[in-house]
Motif scaffolding. Structure first.
Motif, PDB file in Angstrom:
ATOM      1  N   TRP A   1      13.535   7.833 -29.218  1.00 60.38           N
ATOM      2  CA  TRP A   1      15.010   7.633 -29.745  1.00 60.38           C
ATOM      3  C   TRP A   1      14.527   9.119 -30.456  1.00 60.38           C
ATOM      4  CZ3 TRP A   1      11.321   4.128 -31.418  1.00 60.38           C
ATOM      5  CH2 TRP A   1      10.539   4.149 -32.366  1.00 60.38           C
ATOM      6  N   TYR A   2      13.763  10.330 -29.642  1.00 58.18           N
ATOM      7  CA  TYR A   2      13.910  11.427 -30.283  1.00 58.18           C
ATOM      8  C   TYR A   2      14.582  12.595 -30.329  1.00 58.18           C
ATOM      9  CZ  TYR A   2      10.108   9.580 -34.025  1.00 58.18           C
ATOM     10  OH  TYR A   2       9.951   8.947 -35.433  1.00 58.18           O
ATOM     11  N   SER A   3      15.040  13.277 -30.552  1.00 61.20           N
ATOM     12  CA  SER A   3      15.415  14.791 -29.614  1.00 61.20           C
ATOM     13  C   SER A   3      14.543  15.791 -29.019  1.00 61.20           C
ATOM     14  CB  SER A   3      16.485  15.293 -30.788  1.00 61.20           C
ATOM     15  OG  SER A   3      15.945  15.994 -31.938  1.00 61.20           O
ATOM     16  N   VAL A   4      15.066  16.365 -28.625  1.00 56.59           N
ATOM     17  CA  VAL A   4      13.683  17.254 -28.193  1.00 56.59           C
ATOM     18  C   VAL A   4      13.910  18.505 -28.691  1.00 56.59           C
ATOM     19  CG1 VAL A   4      15.887  18.372 -27.061  1.00 56.59           C
ATOM     20  CG2 VAL A   4      13.402  18.747 -26.301  1.00 56.59           C
ATOM     21  N   GLU A   5      14.631  18.305 -29.580  1.00 59.96           N
ATOM     22  CA  GLU A   5      14.701  19.522 -30.447  1.00 59.96           C
ATOM     23  C   GLU A   5      13.484  19.314 -31.566  1.00 59.96           C
ATOM     24  OE1 GLU A   5      18.401  20.360 -29.093  1.00 59.96           O
ATOM     25  OE2 GLU A   5      17.407  18.695 -29.745  1.00 59.96           O
ATOM     26  N   TYR A   6      13.815  18.023 -31.839  1.00 55.69           N
ATOM     27  CA  TYR A   6      12.799  17.463 -33.081  1.00 55.69           C
ATOM     28  C   TYR A   6      11.369  17.284 -32.703  1.00 55.69           C
ATOM     29  CZ  TYR A   6      10.508  14.011 -36.374  1.00 55.69           C
ATOM     30  OH  TYR A   6       9.839  13.481 -36.816  1.00 55.69           O
ATOM     31  N   LEU A   7      11.208  16.772 -30.911  1.00 53.48           N
ATOM     32  CA  LEU A   7       9.247  17.178 -30.628  1.00 53.48           C
ATOM     33  C   LEU A   7       9.142  18.304 -30.568  1.00 53.48           C
ATOM     34  CD1 LEU A   7      10.127  14.376 -28.186  1.00 53.48           C
ATOM     35  CD2 LEU A   7       9.111  14.047 -30.367  1.00 53.48           C
ATOM     36  N   GLN A   8       9.912  18.899 -30.127  1.00 50.33           N
ATOM     37  CA  GLN A   8       9.590  20.926 -30.051  1.00 50.33           C
ATOM     38  C   GLN A   8       9.084  21.385 -31.333  1.00 50.33           C
ATOM     39  OE1 GLN A   8      12.835  22.589 -28.167  1.00 50.33           O
ATOM     40  NE2 GLN A   8      11.399  22.116 -26.530  1.00 50.33           N
ATOM     41  N   HIS A   9       9.692  20.457 -32.166  1.00 50.78           N
ATOM     42  CA  HIS A   9       9.279  20.873 -34.156  1.00 50.78           C
ATOM     43  C   HIS A   9       7.998  20.381 -34.679  1.00 50.78           C
ATOM     44  CE1 HIS A   9       9.529  21.630 -38.361  1.00 50.78           C
ATOM     45  NE2 HIS A   9       9.539  19.890 -38.137  1.00 50.78           N
ATOM     46  N   CYS A  10       7.446  19.440 -33.926  1.00 52.76           N
ATOM     47  CA  CYS A  10       6.261  19.191 -34.219  1.00 52.76           C
ATOM     48  C   CYS A  10       5.448  19.548 -33.331  1.00 52.76           C
ATOM     49  CB  CYS A  10       6.173  17.248 -32.963  1.00 52.76           C
ATOM     50  SG  CYS A  10       7.442  16.646 -34.575  1.00 52.76           S
ATOM     51  N   GLN A  11       5.896  19.871 -32.283  1.00 52.07           N
ATOM     52  CA  GLN A  11       4.524  20.815 -31.278  1.00 52.07           C
ATOM     53  C   GLN A  11       4.299  22.652 -31.535  1.00 52.07           C
ATOM     54  OE1 GLN A  11       6.242  22.403 -28.064  1.00 52.07           O
ATOM     55  NE2 GLN A  11       4.884  22.258 -26.763  1.00 52.07           N
ATOM     56  N   ASP A  12       5.325  23.281 -32.720  1.00 51.33           N
ATOM     57  CA  ASP A  12       5.418  24.022 -33.404  1.00 51.33           C
ATOM     58  C   ASP A  12       4.714  24.109 -34.758  1.00 51.33           C
ATOM     59  OD1 ASP A  12       7.034  25.125 -31.727  1.00 51.33           O
ATOM     60  OD2 ASP A  12       8.896  25.097 -32.922  1.00 51.33           O
ATOM     61  N   VAL A  13       4.541  23.046 -35.428  1.00 55.29           N
ATOM     62  CA  VAL A  13       3.622  22.104 -36.600  1.00 55.29           C
ATOM     63  C   VAL A  13       1.912  23.055 -36.014  1.00 55.29           C
ATOM     64  CG1 VAL A  13       2.878  21.207 -37.866  1.00 55.29           C
ATOM     65  CG2 VAL A  13       6.282  21.236 -37.209  1.00 55.29           C
ATOM     66  N   ILE A  14       1.998  22.039 -35.189  1.00 56.79           N
ATOM     67  CA  ILE A  14       0.573  21.740 -34.449  1.00 56.79           C
ATOM     68  C   ILE A  14       0.055  23.538 -34.151  1.00 56.79           C
ATOM     69  CG2 ILE A  14      -1.101  20.943 -32.943  1.00 56.79           C
ATOM     70  CD1 ILE A  14       0.688  18.605 -32.862  1.00 56.79           C
ATOM     71  N   CYS A  15       0.920  23.678 -33.045  1.00 58.93           N
ATOM     72  CA  CYS A  15       0.496  25.309 -32.823  1.00 58.93           C
ATOM     73  C   CYS A  15       0.463  26.125 -33.816  1.00 58.93           C
ATOM     74  CB  CYS A  15       1.349  25.905 -31.743  1.00 58.93           C
ATOM     75  SG  CYS A  15       1.352  25.071 -29.883  1.00 58.93           S
ATOM     76  N   ASP A  16       1.110  26.069 -34.998  1.00 57.08           N
ATOM     77  CA  ASP A  16       0.948  26.847 -36.384  1.00 57.08           C
ATOM     78  C   ASP A  16      -0.288  26.868 -36.744  1.00 57.08           C
ATOM     79  OD1 ASP A  16       2.961  28.098 -34.942  1.00 57.08           O
ATOM     80  OD2 ASP A  16       4.775  27.304 -36.609  1.00 57.08           O
ATOM     81  N   TYR A  17      -0.485  25.689 -36.888  1.00 57.83           N
ATOM     82  CA  TYR A  17      -1.694  25.180 -37.543  1.00 57.83           C
ATOM     83  C   TYR A  17      -3.272  25.997 -36.863  1.00 57.83           C
ATOM     84  CZ  TYR A  17      -6.008  22.995 -38.786  1.00 57.83           C
ATOM     85  OH  TYR A  17      -7.675  22.292 -39.341  1.00 57.83           O
ATOM     86  N   PHE A  18      -2.851  26.182 -35.700  1.00 58.79           N
ATOM     87  CA  PHE A  18      -4.374  26.842 -35.113  1.00 58.79           C
ATOM     88  C   PHE A  18      -3.920  28.724 -34.796  1.00 58.79           C
ATOM     89  CE2 PHE A  18      -4.478  22.550 -33.474  1.00 58.79           C
ATOM     90  CZ  PHE A  18      -5.836  22.067 -33.816  1.00 58.79           C
ATOM     91  N   ARG A  19      -2.620  28.326 -34.674  1.00 50.82           N
ATOM     92  CA  ARG A  19      -2.759  29.858 -34.570  1.00 50.82           C
ATOM     93  C   ARG A  19      -2.953  30.878 -35.356  1.00 50.82           C
ATOM     94  NH1 ARG A  19       2.584  29.448 -33.639  1.00 50.82           N
ATOM     95  NH2 ARG A  19       1.950  29.406 -31.059  1.00 50.82           N
TER      96      ARG A  19
END
Length: 266
Positions: free
Chosen positions: A221-239
């Motif tokens: 039920w989540y929007s694509v924007e929401y899921l991509q934001h979660c992806q960005d948070v994880i990638c930012d952590y490692f980056r």
């Protein structure tokens, strides 16, 4: 955050974890103490049931992994995580039983009827790195979602409910940080795979597949924007190489209203 530390060997990862009991936090709570309007309670029944069910399904996930070999860090994390998720389930079960005049023993029997179908997502669970990343993705999505739900739990009107939910939300953030720290600590050579793997997780979620009691990948039920934001948070952590305290501060900048506006469910 007031977190205790598990005892660890000198070369082991220090987990973020806390020890508390839903039963103690919700002790004495009655339906009459809850001011949530009846129509709102009825509207949210499926939402609360699904939240409770998913927390329970951590048991299904743990059972699925029970015959695998993992690092000591992951095994320590998995024990604490499983304890926390069971504690969350018990709290949600108590609230559901109160709101909808249900028997907790009957609820417990119902949720045990399905142990989950992991075959369709087996490729995402091939090894410790992928499992940690999938859990990190799930936990940050849950953490951000729970932040957006604070107004709902405040509307219960009883301070015990919001204190309980604050602790649940804190646990979800701890789980996320523990998972990404295990990757950083144990699987640094796999970090280049993070983005591609997260793309696969999001692609799966966006298929809006039926949730099969697996604990993970229940974001239909989540929007694509929401899921991509979660992806960005994880990638930012490692980056960016952010360490624990700095990373927590970065996440907590977001306020509830902003999350509701930018990442509303579809």
């Amino acid at each position: 955050m007031d977190n205790s530390q598990l005892s660890v060997a000198p070369d082991s990862l220090r987990l973020r974890t806390s020890h508390w009991k839903s039963a103690k936090e919700l002790d004495g709570l009655t339906r009459s103490a809850i001011s949530l309007p009846l129509e709102e309670a009825a509207r949210r029944k499926e939402f609360l049931w699904n939240a409770m069910l998913t927390e329970y399904d951590a048991s299904n996930f743990a059972l699925y992994l029970s015959d695998r070999e993992f690092s000591l860090d992951f095994k320590r994390f998995e024990r604490a995580w499983r304890r926390d998720e069971w504690n969350h389930y018990l709290g949600f079960r108590r609230i559901v039983a109160l709101l909808y005049d249900q028997n907790e023993a009957k609820i417990a029997r119902e949720v045990k009827m399905d142990r989950g179908n992991f075959e369709p997502i087996g490729d995402f669970l091939k090894d410790e790195f992928r499992i940690c990343l999938l859990l990190a993705y799930d936990e940050i999505a849950t953490f951000k979602s729970y932040l957006a739900e604070f107004p709902f739990y405040r509307s219960f009107g009883d301070p015990r409910v919001i204190r309980w939910f604050q602790k649940v939300t804190r646990d979800e953030l701890n789980h996320f940080i523990n998972c990404v720290e295990i990757i950083r600590h144990r699987h640094q050579n796999r970090v280049p795979e993070v983005k591609e793997s997260l793309d696969q997780f999001i692609e799966w979620d966006l298929r809006r597949s039926v949730y099969e009691r697996t604990f993970v990948l229940d974001h239909y039920w989540y929007s694509v924007e929401y899921l991509q934001h979660c992806q960005d948070v994880i990638c930012d952590y490692f980056r960016n190489g952010l360490r624990k305290a700095e990373f927590v501060a970065k996440i907590r900048i977001d306020n509830t209203k902003a999350i509701e506006e930018r990442y509303e469910y579809k």
